[in-house]
Design a protein around this motif. Structure first.
Motif, PDB file in Angstrom:
ATOM      1  N   ALA A  95     -12.623  46.594   2.103  1.00  0.00           N
ATOM      2  CA  ALA A  95     -12.411  45.325   2.976  1.00  0.00           C
ATOM      3  C   ALA A  95     -12.231  46.091   4.613  1.00  0.00           C
ATOM      4  O   ALA A  95     -12.906  45.365   5.518  1.00  0.00           O
ATOM      5  N   ASP A  96     -11.936  47.362   4.959  1.00  0.00           N
ATOM      6  CA  ASP A  96     -11.528  47.697   6.185  1.00  0.00           C
ATOM      7  C   ASP A  96     -12.752  49.204   6.461  1.00  0.00           C
ATOM      8  O   ASP A  96     -12.808  49.487   7.704  1.00  0.00           O
ATOM      9  N   VAL A  97     -12.957  49.823   5.262  1.00  0.00           N
ATOM     10  CA  VAL A  97     -13.853  50.900   5.785  1.00  0.00           C
ATOM     11  C   VAL A  97     -15.082  51.064   4.997  1.00  0.00           C
ATOM     12  O   VAL A  97     -15.219  50.304   3.718  1.00  0.00           O
ATOM     13  N   LEU A  98     -16.172  51.614   5.401  1.00  0.00           N
ATOM     14  CA  LEU A  98     -17.324  51.995   4.568  1.00  0.00           C
ATOM     15  C   LEU A  98     -17.512  53.275   4.588  1.00  0.00           C
ATOM     16  O   LEU A  98     -17.270  54.096   5.822  1.00  0.00           O
ATOM     17  N   ALA A  99     -18.073  54.056   3.696  1.00  0.00           N
ATOM     18  CA  ALA A  99     -18.626  55.491   3.554  1.00  0.00           C
ATOM     19  C   ALA A  99     -19.766  55.599   2.931  1.00  0.00           C
ATOM     20  O   ALA A  99     -20.145  54.778   1.892  1.00  0.00           O
ATOM     21  N   PHE A 100     -20.513  56.315   3.846  1.00  0.00           N
ATOM     22  CA  PHE A 100     -22.055  56.619   3.280  1.00  0.00           C
ATOM     23  C   PHE A 100     -22.443  57.970   3.712  1.00  0.00           C
ATOM     24  O   PHE A 100     -21.828  58.658   4.506  1.00  0.00           O
ATOM     25  N   MET A 101     -23.642  58.324   3.132  1.00  0.00           N
ATOM     26  CA  MET A 101     -24.265  59.759   3.409  1.00  0.00           C
ATOM     27  C   MET A 101     -24.901  59.616   4.750  1.00  0.00           C
ATOM     28  O   MET A 101     -25.358  58.635   5.227  1.00  0.00           O
ATOM     29  N   ASP A 102     -24.311  60.999   5.396  1.00  0.00           N
ATOM     30  CA  ASP A 102     -24.975  61.356   6.686  1.00  0.00           C
ATOM     31  C   ASP A 102     -26.469  61.544   6.634  1.00  0.00           C
ATOM     32  O   ASP A 102     -27.130  62.317   5.654  1.00  0.00           O
ATOM     33  N   LEU A 103     -27.226  60.852   7.365  1.00  0.00           N
ATOM     34  CA  LEU A 103     -28.774  61.000   7.431  1.00  0.00           C
ATOM     35  C   LEU A 103     -29.246  62.466   7.912  1.00  0.00           C
ATOM     36  O   LEU A 103     -30.221  62.740   7.541  1.00  0.00           O
ATOM     37  N   ARG A 104     -28.365  63.069   8.610  1.00  0.00           N
ATOM     38  CA  ARG A 104     -28.507  64.698   9.051  1.00  0.00           C
ATOM     39  C   ARG A 104     -27.332  65.365   8.544  1.00  0.00           C
ATOM     40  O   ARG A 104     -26.476  65.990   9.363  1.00  0.00           O
ATOM     41  N   PRO A 105     -27.308  65.683   7.211  1.00  0.00           N
ATOM     42  CA  PRO A 105     -26.126  66.297   6.638  1.00  0.00           C
ATOM     43  C   PRO A 105     -26.092  67.924   7.146  1.00  0.00           C
ATOM     44  O   PRO A 105     -27.079  68.495   7.066  1.00  0.00           O
ATOM     45  N   VAL A 106     -24.956  68.388   7.145  1.00  0.00           N
ATOM     46  CA  VAL A 106     -24.479  69.634   7.345  1.00  0.00           C
ATOM     47  C   VAL A 106     -25.028  70.336   6.030  1.00  0.00           C
ATOM     48  O   VAL A 106     -25.467  71.658   5.860  1.00  0.00           O
ATOM     49  N   THR A 107     -24.533  69.924   4.961  1.00  0.00           N
ATOM     50  CA  THR A 107     -24.636  70.118   3.567  1.00  0.00           C
ATOM     51  C   THR A 107     -25.002  69.061   2.523  1.00  0.00           C
ATOM     52  O   THR A 107     -24.534  68.052   3.158  1.00  0.00           O
ATOM     53  N   PRO A 108     -25.465  69.219   1.569  1.00  0.00           N
ATOM     54  CA  PRO A 108     -25.618  68.165   0.595  1.00  0.00           C
ATOM     55  C   PRO A 108     -24.144  67.533   0.234  1.00  0.00           C
ATOM     56  O   PRO A 108     -23.137  68.326  -0.059  1.00  0.00           O
ATOM     57  N   GLY A 109     -24.053  66.354   0.449  1.00  0.00           N
ATOM     58  CA  GLY A 109     -22.708  65.745   0.129  1.00  0.00           C
ATOM     59  C   GLY A 109     -22.176  65.066   1.538  1.00  0.00           C
ATOM     60  O   GLY A 109     -21.091  64.532   1.438  1.00  0.00           O
ATOM     61  N   HIS A 110     -22.506  65.516   2.554  1.00  0.00           N
ATOM     62  CA  HIS A 110     -22.061  65.094   3.868  1.00  0.00           C
ATOM     63  C   HIS A 110     -21.757  63.746   3.965  1.00  0.00           C
ATOM     64  O   HIS A 110     -22.885  62.943   3.947  1.00  0.00           O
ATOM     65  N   LEU A 111     -20.590  63.163   4.259  1.00  0.00           N
ATOM     66  CA  LEU A 111     -20.314  61.826   4.093  1.00  0.00           C
ATOM     67  C   LEU A 111     -19.920  61.345   5.531  1.00  0.00           C
ATOM     68  O   LEU A 111     -19.111  62.145   6.348  1.00  0.00           O
ATOM     69  N   LEU A 112     -20.074  60.092   5.959  1.00  0.00           N
ATOM     70  CA  LEU A 112     -19.419  59.347   7.108  1.00  0.00           C
ATOM     71  C   LEU A 112     -18.424  58.245   6.813  1.00  0.00           C
ATOM     72  O   LEU A 112     -18.743  57.595   5.835  1.00  0.00           O
ATOM     73  N   VAL A 113     -17.299  58.067   7.092  1.00  0.00           N
ATOM     74  CA  VAL A 113     -16.323  57.253   6.985  1.00  0.00           C
ATOM     75  C   VAL A 113     -16.042  56.480   8.137  1.00  0.00           C
ATOM     76  O   VAL A 113     -15.715  57.167   9.291  1.00  0.00           O
ATOM     77  N   VAL A 114     -16.275  55.201   8.087  1.00  0.00           N
ATOM     78  CA  VAL A 114     -16.339  54.323   9.432  1.00  0.00           C
ATOM     79  C   VAL A 114     -15.366  53.049   9.057  1.00  0.00           C
ATOM     80  O   VAL A 114     -15.288  52.740   8.042  1.00  0.00           O
ATOM     81  N   PRO A 115     -14.675  52.821   9.950  1.00  0.00           N
ATOM     82  CA  PRO A 115     -13.821  51.486  10.025  1.00  0.00           C
ATOM     83  C   PRO A 115     -15.060  50.240  10.244  1.00  0.00           C
ATOM     84  O   PRO A 115     -15.908  50.812  11.011  1.00  0.00           O
ATOM     85  N   LYS A 116     -14.898  49.147   9.440  1.00  0.00           N
ATOM     86  CA  LYS A 116     -15.856  48.347   9.686  1.00  0.00           C
ATOM     87  C   LYS A 116     -15.479  47.398  11.015  1.00  0.00           C
ATOM     88  O   LYS A 116     -16.530  46.743  11.633  1.00  0.00           O
TER      89      LYS A 116
END
Length: 144
Positions: A25-46
């Motif tokens: 309900a409050d947060v979304l996490a998705f893959m970074d478009l320009r990853p440092v390494t494979p698996g790089h995620l971004l966690v953002v508040p909605k």
């Protein structure tokens, strides 16, 4: 997405592409478009918050909790992961590029190429004490 609009807000609304890993309900996490390494995620508040000063404390706590969960998942995933970095840039001087608060969660391994360069020399106790006093005063100041 409209010109000048926050790309992360567009992703949260489903109006921009993303590879979602976590959604509540409050947060979304998705893959970074320009990853440092494979698996790089971004966690953002909605809810949009340009930086930490604007971020609701409860949203910040949920971003951190989800980042922690995702770090554990990275270690169990089978992706190359000898360590984890949690990285949050707050402001242009800190290399924030998208002005919607977000936590980077990415796997690390020897030779991955990610570096943070700084003047890492040890500081004197008096310099550290002086800086600590300035920060204690700022903590005690009323917020608006």
């Amino acid at each position: 997405m409209r010109d000048g609009e926050c790309v992360f807000c567009a992703i949260v609304r489903g109006e921009a592409e993303s590879s979602v890993v976590y959604d509540d309900a409050d947060v979304l996490a998705f893959m970074d478009l320009r990853p440092v390494t494979p698996g790089h995620l971004l966690v953002v508040p909605k809810t949009h918050a340009a930086g930490l000063e604007d971020l609701d404390v409860a949203d910040g706590q949920q971003v951190w909790a989800v980042g922690h969960q995702l770090a554990r998942a990275l270690r169990r995933s089978g992706l190359r992961c000898d360590g984890i970095n949690l990285f949050l840039a707050d402001g242009a001087a800190a290399f924030q590029e998208v002005f919607h608060a977000h936590l980077h969660v990415f796997p690390r391994f020897v030779g991955d190429g990610f570096r943070i360069a700084a003047d890492w020399r040890e500081r004197t106790r008096s310099e550290l004490d002086e800086t600590a006093a300035v920060l204690r005063k700022a903590l005690a100041a009323p917020t608006s």
